[in-house]
Each structure stands twice: as C-alpha cells, then as structure tokens.
Design a protein around this motif. Sequence first.
Motif, PDB file in Angstrom:
ATOM      1  N   ALA A  31       0.748  -1.243  -0.045  1.00 31.15           N
ATOM      2  CA  ALA A  31      -0.048  -0.234   0.099  1.00 31.15           C
ATOM      3  C   ALA A  31       0.892   1.519   0.009  1.00 31.15           C
ATOM      4  O   ALA A  31       0.786   2.005  -0.399  1.00 31.15           O
ATOM      5  CB  ALA A  31      -0.786  -0.492   1.323  1.00 31.15           C
ATOM      6  N   LEU A  32       2.031   1.255   1.102  1.00 28.77           N
ATOM      7  CA  LEU A  32       2.310   2.270   0.856  1.00 28.77           C
ATOM      8  C   LEU A  32       3.836   2.614  -0.551  1.00 28.77           C
ATOM      9  O   LEU A  32       3.454   3.784  -1.065  1.00 28.77           O
ATOM     10  CB  LEU A  32       3.564   2.301   2.315  1.00 28.77           C
ATOM     11  N   ALA A  33       3.633   1.777  -1.030  1.00 28.29           N
ATOM     12  CA  ALA A  33       4.644   1.625  -2.082  1.00 28.29           C
ATOM     13  C   ALA A  33       3.505   2.380  -3.629  1.00 28.29           C
ATOM     14  O   ALA A  33       3.679   3.188  -4.540  1.00 28.29           O
ATOM     15  CB  ALA A  33       4.266   0.197  -2.625  1.00 28.29           C
ATOM     16  N   LEU A  34       2.507   1.989  -3.781  1.00 27.14           N
ATOM     17  CA  LEU A  34       1.363   2.616  -4.724  1.00 27.14           C
ATOM     18  C   LEU A  34       1.179   3.855  -4.410  1.00 27.14           C
ATOM     19  O   LEU A  34       0.639   4.931  -4.982  1.00 27.14           O
ATOM     20  CB  LEU A  34       0.291   1.802  -4.421  1.00 27.14           C
ATOM     21  N   VAL A  35       0.984   4.213  -2.562  1.00 27.31           N
ATOM     22  CA  VAL A  35       0.937   5.483  -2.533  1.00 27.31           C
ATOM     23  C   VAL A  35       2.218   6.589  -3.165  1.00 27.31           C
ATOM     24  O   VAL A  35       2.440   7.659  -3.045  1.00 27.31           O
ATOM     25  CB  VAL A  35       0.807   5.436  -1.453  1.00 27.31           C
ATOM     26  N   THR A  36       3.369   6.170  -3.089  1.00 27.08           N
ATOM     27  CA  THR A  36       4.268   6.465  -2.792  1.00 27.08           C
ATOM     28  C   THR A  36       4.894   7.142  -4.401  1.00 27.08           C
ATOM     29  O   THR A  36       4.792   8.185  -5.190  1.00 27.08           O
ATOM     30  CB  THR A  36       5.935   5.621  -2.501  1.00 27.08           C
ATOM     31  N   TYR A  37       4.124   6.234  -5.458  1.00 27.70           N
ATOM     32  CA  TYR A  37       3.783   5.648  -6.973  1.00 27.70           C
ATOM     33  C   TYR A  37       2.634   7.083  -7.253  1.00 27.70           C
ATOM     34  O   TYR A  37       3.386   8.343  -7.918  1.00 27.70           O
ATOM     35  CB  TYR A  37       3.348   4.856  -7.080  1.00 27.70           C
TER      36      TYR A  37
END
Length: 125
Positions: free
Chosen positions: A103-109
């Motif tokens: 989830a953090l990776a998707l938000v970061t993107y």
Amino acid sequence: MATRSRVSATAWARRGAESPKRGSDSSAAIRACFATGVGYLRVVGPSYGFFGLGLALYFASQGAGRLAWPLLAGLLRMLVAVGGGWLAVTLSGSLLWGFVIVALALVTYGVTIVTAIANGVWFRH
C-alpha cells in the motif's frame, strides 16, 4: 469411451471416499486463501486510487513527452514493494506488514508523479 470415463469417475469418487480429510483440507485451504485475499484488499485496496492517479498521469506524461519522473516513480514503487515487503515479512513474519508496504508503494508512486508534475516537469525545456 463412455465406459472408460465411468471407470475414471468411479475411481475418482472412491479416492475421495477413502480420504474424507482430503476434501476438508482443500476447503480449509480455500477459506485461508479467501481470508488472505480479503485481508489484502482491506489493507491495499484504499491505496489503489493513488496507483490509478499515477497511471493516468504516466500516460499523460507520455503524451507530453516527459517520461523521466513517471519511470523513476515506477522504479521507486518497485523498490519499496519488493525491498520493503521482503524486509517487513522477514522481520515481522506477518503477511499483514507486507500488505502495508505494498500500500505504501502504491501511495509513493502516485504522490511522486503528482509532486513532479505540480513542480512543473512538463513545462521545463
């Protein structure tokens, strides 16, 4: 041919009757897979909006001829998801923390691409 399929069906039925535990194991495995999928969607699902926004801006950046930041954001997303996910699952032993990292990776993107465009990368020459 019909006789052969009846023999195969009979053998398969006998195999299941001999081991009723096999059927209950598979239904328990199905329930476990379903529970894992539900857990994933509860944790990661709300962040898919950021991924969708980032993907839309990726294609818009492609049209603008400015792909450096969207590609870097994709690389960052992969590094966060793979590296952070491996670290989270290895250290905690919990799949839940792996989901949190995804989830953090998707938000970061999404945030990386939005920030880059808001700072004017489309308009610099």
